[in-house]
Design a protein around this motif. Structure first.
Motif, mmCIF file in Angstrom:
data_model
loop_
_atom_site.group_PDB
_atom_site.id
_atom_site.type_symbol
_atom_site.label_atom_id
_atom_site.label_comp_id
_atom_site.label_asym_id
_atom_site.label_seq_id
_atom_site.Cartn_x
_atom_site.Cartn_y
_atom_site.Cartn_z
ATOM 1 N N VAL A 99 -4.299 11.045 7.674
ATOM 2 C CA VAL A 99 -4.975 11.050 6.373
ATOM 3 C C VAL A 99 -5.367 9.598 6.257
ATOM 4 O O VAL A 99 -4.311 8.596 6.397
ATOM 5 N N MET A 100 -5.748 9.134 5.445
ATOM 6 C CA MET A 100 -6.632 7.945 5.141
ATOM 7 C C MET A 100 -7.129 7.681 3.785
ATOM 8 O O MET A 100 -7.573 8.182 3.543
ATOM 9 N N MET A 101 -6.613 7.133 3.482
ATOM 10 C CA MET A 101 -6.579 6.923 1.571
ATOM 11 C C MET A 101 -6.781 5.240 1.267
ATOM 12 O O MET A 101 -6.293 4.503 1.640
ATOM 13 N N ASN A 102 -7.819 5.072 0.268
ATOM 14 C CA ASN A 102 -7.939 3.641 -0.252
ATOM 15 C C ASN A 102 -7.958 3.648 -1.556
ATOM 16 O O ASN A 102 -8.732 4.904 -2.138
ATOM 17 N N VAL A 103 -7.335 3.065 -2.582
ATOM 18 C CA VAL A 103 -7.332 3.424 -3.543
ATOM 19 C C VAL A 103 -7.703 1.317 -4.731
ATOM 20 O O VAL A 103 -7.060 0.987 -4.436
ATOM 21 N N PRO A 104 -7.905 1.333 -5.495
ATOM 22 C CA PRO A 104 -8.522 0.108 -6.437
ATOM 23 C C PRO A 104 -6.448 0.134 -7.127
ATOM 24 O O PRO A 104 -5.923 1.303 -7.397
ATOM 25 N N ILE A 105 -6.019 -0.787 -6.998
ATOM 26 C CA ILE A 105 -4.971 -1.844 -7.783
ATOM 27 C C ILE A 105 -4.848 -2.775 -8.730
ATOM 28 O O ILE A 105 -5.991 -3.433 -8.285
ATOM 29 N N HIS A 106 -3.871 -2.438 -10.082
ATOM 30 C CA HIS A 106 -4.402 -3.240 -11.241
ATOM 31 C C HIS A 106 -5.906 -2.422 -12.066
ATOM 32 O O HIS A 106 -6.257 -3.559 -12.481
ATOM 33 N N PHE A 107 -6.326 -1.660 -11.617
ATOM 34 C CA PHE A 107 -7.357 -1.071 -12.486
ATOM 35 C C PHE A 107 -7.461 -0.256 -12.735
ATOM 36 O O PHE A 107 -7.809 -0.012 -14.441
ATOM 37 N N HIS A 108 -7.487 1.481 -12.843
ATOM 38 C CA HIS A 108 -7.020 1.978 -13.062
ATOM 39 C C HIS A 108 -6.385 3.984 -11.965
ATOM 40 O O HIS A 108 -6.146 3.143 -11.179
ATOM 41 N N GLY A 109 -6.105 4.503 -13.205
ATOM 42 C CA GLY A 109 -5.237 5.892 -11.951
ATOM 43 C C GLY A 109 -4.016 5.772 -13.078
ATOM 44 O O GLY A 109 -3.572 5.243 -14.120
ATOM 45 N N THR A 110 -3.236 6.257 -12.386
ATOM 46 C CA THR A 110 -1.527 6.655 -12.960
ATOM 47 C C THR A 110 -0.716 5.471 -12.219
ATOM 48 O O THR A 110 -1.479 4.512 -12.216
ATOM 49 N N LYS A 111 0.338 5.822 -13.323
ATOM 50 C CA LYS A 111 1.673 4.467 -12.967
ATOM 51 C C LYS A 111 1.178 3.521 -11.676
ATOM 52 O O LYS A 111 1.704 2.033 -11.432
ATOM 53 N N GLU A 112 1.592 3.924 -10.521
ATOM 54 C CA GLU A 112 1.939 3.419 -9.584
ATOM 55 C C GLU A 112 0.892 2.610 -9.196
ATOM 56 O O GLU A 112 0.810 1.117 -8.050
ATOM 57 N N PHE A 113 -0.441 2.619 -9.304
ATOM 58 C CA PHE A 113 -1.936 1.757 -8.714
ATOM 59 C C PHE A 113 -2.716 0.983 -10.165
ATOM 60 O O PHE A 113 -2.985 -0.004 -9.713
ATOM 61 N N MET A 114 -2.292 1.268 -10.732
ATOM 62 C CA MET A 114 -2.186 0.597 -12.225
ATOM 63 C C MET A 114 -1.261 -0.955 -12.001
ATOM 64 O O MET A 114 -1.888 -1.657 -12.610
ATOM 65 N N LEU A 115 -0.199 -0.663 -12.037
ATOM 66 C CA LEU A 115 0.724 -1.698 -12.151
ATOM 67 C C LEU A 115 0.841 -2.301 -10.469
ATOM 68 O O LEU A 115 1.933 -3.044 -10.657
ATOM 69 N N GLY A 116 0.681 -1.211 -9.379
ATOM 70 C CA GLY A 116 0.550 -2.254 -8.264
ATOM 71 C C GLY A 116 1.452 -1.634 -8.292
ATOM 72 O O GLY A 116 2.570 -2.908 -6.637
ATOM 73 N N ASP A 117 2.172 -0.728 -7.588
ATOM 74 C CA ASP A 117 3.633 -0.495 -6.887
ATOM 75 C C ASP A 117 3.399 0.054 -5.377
ATOM 76 O O ASP A 117 3.739 0.991 -5.242
ATOM 77 N N ILE A 118 3.043 -0.799 -4.240
ATOM 78 C CA ILE A 118 2.853 -0.392 -3.271
ATOM 79 C C ILE A 118 3.753 0.440 -2.108
ATOM 80 O O ILE A 118 3.503 1.328 -2.049
ATOM 81 N N GLU A 119 5.520 0.009 -2.695
ATOM 82 C CA GLU A 119 6.559 0.518 -2.524
ATOM 83 C C GLU A 119 6.504 2.190 -2.616
ATOM 84 O O GLU A 119 6.981 2.952 -1.758
ATOM 85 N N ALA A 120 6.330 2.150 -3.814
ATOM 86 C CA ALA A 120 6.313 3.792 -4.204
ATOM 87 C C ALA A 120 5.135 4.601 -3.667
ATOM 88 O O ALA A 120 5.124 6.181 -2.923
ATOM 89 N N ILE A 121 3.286 4.213 -3.184
ATOM 90 C CA ILE A 121 2.921 4.578 -2.678
ATOM 91 C C ILE A 121 2.878 4.405 -0.676
ATOM 92 O O ILE A 121 2.862 5.348 -1.297
ATOM 93 N N LYS A 122 4.032 3.317 -0.695
ATOM 94 C CA LYS A 122 3.986 3.528 1.097
ATOM 95 C C LYS A 122 5.310 5.044 1.056
ATOM 96 O O LYS A 122 5.066 5.799 1.569
ATOM 97 N N ASN A 123 6.197 5.192 0.175
ATOM 98 C CA ASN A 123 7.117 6.011 -0.296
ATOM 99 C C ASN A 123 6.670 7.313 0.225
ATOM 100 O O ASN A 123 7.409 8.833 0.228
ATOM 101 N N ALA A 124 5.767 7.147 -0.817
ATOM 102 C CA ALA A 124 5.007 8.756 -0.422
ATOM 103 C C ALA A 124 4.612 9.358 0.507
ATOM 104 O O ALA A 124 4.401 11.049 0.259
ATOM 105 N N PHE A 125 4.011 8.486 1.168
ATOM 106 C CA PHE A 125 3.157 9.398 2.402
ATOM 107 C C PHE A 125 4.826 8.822 2.842
ATOM 108 O O PHE A 125 4.529 9.973 4.644
#
Length: 266
Positions: free
Chosen positions: A146-172
């Motif tokens: 599964v391969m995903m790429n996402v913008p950080i500090h740009f738009h979308g929900t809070k994990e991506f807007m705020l750049g919570d990389i740990e939360a994104i990794k934890n989701a996987f």
């Protein structure tokens, strides 16, 4: 791991050739580098992993047909889903019009599942991140990717807007023990950094960039994940955006801040 603009082979002096390619390919307005550019080398990297005979799912495919064309050229099976028939005035390349939350493909069907600039919007479209990943890994074959790429500090929900990389990794992590995360364009020198929201205090000195996540399905599917309580539309934005960003948007409308933010879909 960080891939800087100075490292990227698509940088030509003070210009980004990937951004030029993206403009020509998409035929519409896109953000400045790195956001409107890094998806080109990232997707090129994805394509190198697709082999003849493989089955590929493109989640939130939109109207960009690069992955579909490549699959057709080499003899791989392409499937794409999108909740809309049209995206920014163009017909999508979707083979099924459906929301990821109701993904209709059978278990263990695809060799690779790709999400190109889509995961950050799942929460806005009645699909929570845990449930969206559950669906992606459900239809992925064991030891598939599964391969995903996402913008950080740009738009979308809070994990991506705020750049919570740990939360994104934890989701996987419930689905994979082999997760590779690469930050593209976090350091842009000699190109300028991109700050899309003048006056948004939370992102002060935090430039936008692109995050690539690649995970191997090497765990059994976890039990108990549901999409219960997922919201849709404006209510979903209020619930899933950072509170500070919702306040910032109100202040922007009241013209408290000057300057035009660059909230662009692509």
């Amino acid at each position: 791991m960080i891939i800087t603009c100075s490292d990227c082979t698509m940088r030509q002096g003070l210009n980004c050739s990937a951004h030029t390619i993206a403009l020509q390919t998409l035929g519409r307005q896109i953000p400045p580098p790195p956001l409107g550019a890094c998806m080109i080398p990232i997707v090129d990297m994805y394509l190198k992993q697709i082999q003849p005979g493989m089955k590929i799912l493109d989640v939130g495919c939109g109207s960009w047909n690069k992955i579909k064309q490549y699959c057709q050229q080499i003899g791989a099976t392409y499937e794409g889903i999108d909740p809309k028939k049209e995206y920014i005035g163009k017909q999508t390349v979707a083979t099924r019009i459906e929301n990821l939350a109701e993904l209709s493909y059978e278990d263990n069907y695809f060799d690779i599942v790709i999400g190109n600039q889509t995961m950050e919007h799942w929460g806005e479209n009645a699909c929570s991140i845990p449930w969206g990943l559950y669906q992606c890994f459900r239809v992925c074959k064991p030891n598939g990717k599964v391969m995903m790429n996402v913008p950080i500090h740009f738009h979308g929900t809070k994990e991506f807007m705020l750049g919570d990389i740990e939360a994104i990794k934890n989701a996987f992590e419930p689905f994979s023990s082999t997760i590779q995360i690469v930050e593209w364009g976090k350091l842009t020198n000699p190109l300028p950094r991109l700050y899309p929201y003048p006056g948004y205090w939370i992102l002060k000195d935090k430039p936008a960039y692109v995050l690539d996540i690649q995970a191997i399905k090497d765990k059994p599917l976890p039990q108990g994940i549901t999409n219960q309580g997922a919201l849709k539309g404006k209510l979903a934005q209020l619930a899933n955006y950072p509170l500070s960003y919702n306040i910032y948007r109100v202040l922007k409308k009241l013209r408290i801040f000057q300057g035009k933010h660059q909230l662009i879909n692509y």
